[in-house]
Design an enzyme around this catalytic site. Structure first.
Site, PDB file in Angstrom:
ATOM      1  CB  THR A 193      -0.782   0.021   1.319  1.00  0.00           C
ATOM      2  OG1 THR A 193      -1.292  -1.264   1.532  1.00  0.00           O
ATOM      3  CG2 THR A 193      -1.887   1.003   1.308  1.00  0.00           C
ATOM      4  CG  ASP A 234      -2.506   2.075  -2.936  1.00  0.00           C
ATOM      5  OD1 ASP A 234      -2.217   1.095  -3.658  1.00  0.00           O
ATOM      6  OD2 ASP A 234      -2.459   2.040  -1.696  1.00  0.00           O
ATOM      7  NE  ARG A 237      -1.660  -2.452  -8.407  1.00  0.00           N
ATOM      8  CZ  ARG A 237      -0.715  -2.266  -9.306  1.00  0.00           C
ATOM      9  NH1 ARG A 237       0.537  -2.510  -9.016  1.00  0.00           N
ATOM     10  NH2 ARG A 237      -1.010  -1.787 -10.490  1.00  0.00           N
ATOM     11  CE  LYS A 276      -4.891  -0.838  -0.453  1.00  0.00           C
ATOM     12  NZ  LYS A 276      -3.577  -0.826  -1.029  1.00  0.00           N
ATOM     13  N   GLY A 292      -0.329  -3.464   5.349  1.00  0.00           N
ATOM     14  CA  GLY A 292       0.181  -4.714   5.880  1.00  0.00           C
ATOM     15  C   GLY A 292      -0.668  -5.870   5.387  1.00  0.00           C
ATOM     16  CB  SER A 323       5.169  -1.353  -0.095  1.00  0.00           C
ATOM     17  OG  SER A 323       4.004  -1.147  -0.854  1.00  0.00           O
ATOM     18  CG  ASP A 361       5.370   0.462  -3.763  1.00  0.00           C
ATOM     19  OD1 ASP A 361       4.324   0.289  -3.109  1.00  0.00           O
ATOM     20  OD2 ASP A 361       6.309  -0.354  -3.799  1.00  0.00           O
ATOM     21  CB  SER A 385       0.900   1.569  -4.277  1.00  0.00           C
ATOM     22  OG  SER A 385       1.737   1.335  -3.197  1.00  0.00           O
TER      23      SER A 385
END
Lengths: 278, 141
Positions: free
Chosen positions: A45, A61, A63, A77, A91, A173, A210, A213
């Site tokens: 994330t 985000d 994903r 999220k 996580g 992340s 990243d 995400s």
């Protein structure tokens, strides 16, 4: 005689560790046979939050990844803990979701008990006590942001139970990508539109830089007046639209030679099968 | 004591409560608990197993000692008396009890945790065998 429990085996509620030694044995046998055990789905994330002039803006985000495959292109999220307190989770997806649900239930019970709207500090304390109790095995990091009688507050809580109270936080992340945008452009007491644009840019930095995400940007703006959840605030990854047609016109390529070979087929056998249409 | 490493729990010289053979005098009870394995008895299979097993007990100890230091010996005495009274008014051991008085005294009727969501004893698929459970409770087993 139906299966029944030993008096020494009677279990109370909560986690049961009966299968742990079996799991450890299975994992070691997996590593010998070179096939991998199933892994928990992580959210991979970018989540971020800032404190602006009138309150708090949270962004995330959308994903969810399953190792190297995108499991969900548009998951949520950001979840509501109290009417003016929202929480973003990163996580392991299951851990984050169940943690937020338990937190929301506990905060509601506490509100009913005290008769007062909850403080963000109370939410953070409940959360960090629970995460510390499980020593980081509940693998979820969360950003808690909201407005209460003391003003606007923003906390980031890590899986082992540590927390930070800051004017801007990022987790997940894609945190490094997002925090670089904040470090560059964050100012205290920003206006609403400026703040929304900044959070959108930070999440977009996470989405593009990243791998974990992606997809859209969700925002949540919380002020003294209330909270508004802007799902799909921005979709920076939609594909461009083709302006014209790029097909060649028939006859562009000249025909040099043409050969026609007739195919002679004879009917050998005919059979009729009735379809079962019932 | 609060370490993550499972092996370090083995170095503890204090005997670990709740772990080890269940029979009388700490000997293995092959008839009731089956064959024992040294590894299973000495090392907990998960780093959280011991801390979760004793969590409620440790919380109560902490709270009672704080209470004793602040208010004097009478406060934990009275609370413990009420708790003991509440634990005695349960149903027979193989039937599910609501623990209503116990929950109210402890304050756990106002919180939700994993103990309420996972492994709810009221929804267990197996129950204890009535005669064995009552004998075990009375100490006659």
């Amino acid at each position: 005689m139906f299966p029944c429990l030993n008096p020494s085996d009677v279990q109370d509620g909560g986690f049961s560790f009966n299968n742990c030694s079996r799991n450890a044995a299975l994992e070691s046998s997996f590593s010998e046979s070179s096939s991998k055990p199933p892994k928990a789905r992580k959210t991979g994330t970018t989540i971020a939050g800032i404190v602006f002039k009138d309150g708090v803006i949270l962004g995330a985000d959308t994903r969810a990844t399953d190792d190297m495959v995108v499991a969900d292109k548009n998951c949520v999220k950001i979840h509501c803990i109290a009417p003016k307190i929202y929480c973003c989770g990163a996580g392991v997806a299951a851990d984050a979701q169940i943690t937020k649900q338990i937190l929301a239930s506990n905060v509601e019970l506490h509100t009913l008990n005290t008769g007062r709207p909850p403080l963000v500090a109370m939410v953070t304390r409940t959360l960090k006590q629970m995460l510390f109790r499980y020593r980081g095995q509940v693998n979820s990091s969360l950003i808690v942001g909201g407005v209460d009688v003391d003003g606007a507050h923003l906390y980031s809580v890590y899986p082992h139970g540590s927390y930070d109270k800051l004017p801007f936080v990022t987790l997940g992340s894609g945190a490094e990508a997002a925090v670089s945008v904040f470090e560059d452009r964050f100012k205290p007491n920003m206006e609403l539109e400026e703040g929304k644009q900044l959070v959108r840019d930070a999440i977009a930095a996470g989405i593009f830089c990243d791998l974990g995400s992606g997809s859209n940007v969700d925002l949540c703006v919380i002020t003294q007046a209330g909270a508004s959840f802007l799902r799909g605030f921005d979709k920076p990854t939609t594909k461009g639209r083709r302006e014209g047609s790029y097909m060649y016109k028939p006859g562009t390529t000249a025909v040099l030679t043409k050969t026609v070979t007739p195919f002679c087929l004879d009917v050998i056998d005919q059979s009729v099968h009735a379809m079962d249409t019932k | 004591m609060n370490t993550l490493d499972v092996r370090s729990q083995l170095k503890d010289s204090v005997p670990v409560a709740g772990f080890g053979p269940h029979g009388s005098y700490g000997l293995q009870d092959s008839l009731r608990t089956g064959f024992t394995s040294i590894k299973n008895e000495l090392i907990p299979s998960h780093s959280l197993e011991l801390s979760e097993k004793n969590f409620q007990v440790n919380q109560d100890k902490m709270n009672m000692s704080t209470l004793r230091n602040i208010q004097g010996i009478h406060a934990p005495l009275k609370l413990k008396m009420e708790l003991k009274a509440a634990t005695q008014i349960q149903r027979l051991p193989f039937l599910p009890s609501s623990h209503l008085a116990l929950d109210t005294l402890r304050g756990s009727d106002e919180t939700i945790g994993f103990d309420d969501i996972l492994n709810d004893p009221n929804q267990s698929e197996v129950m204890g065998e009535p005669h064995m459970m009552v004998e075990y409770k009375l100490g006659v087993l």
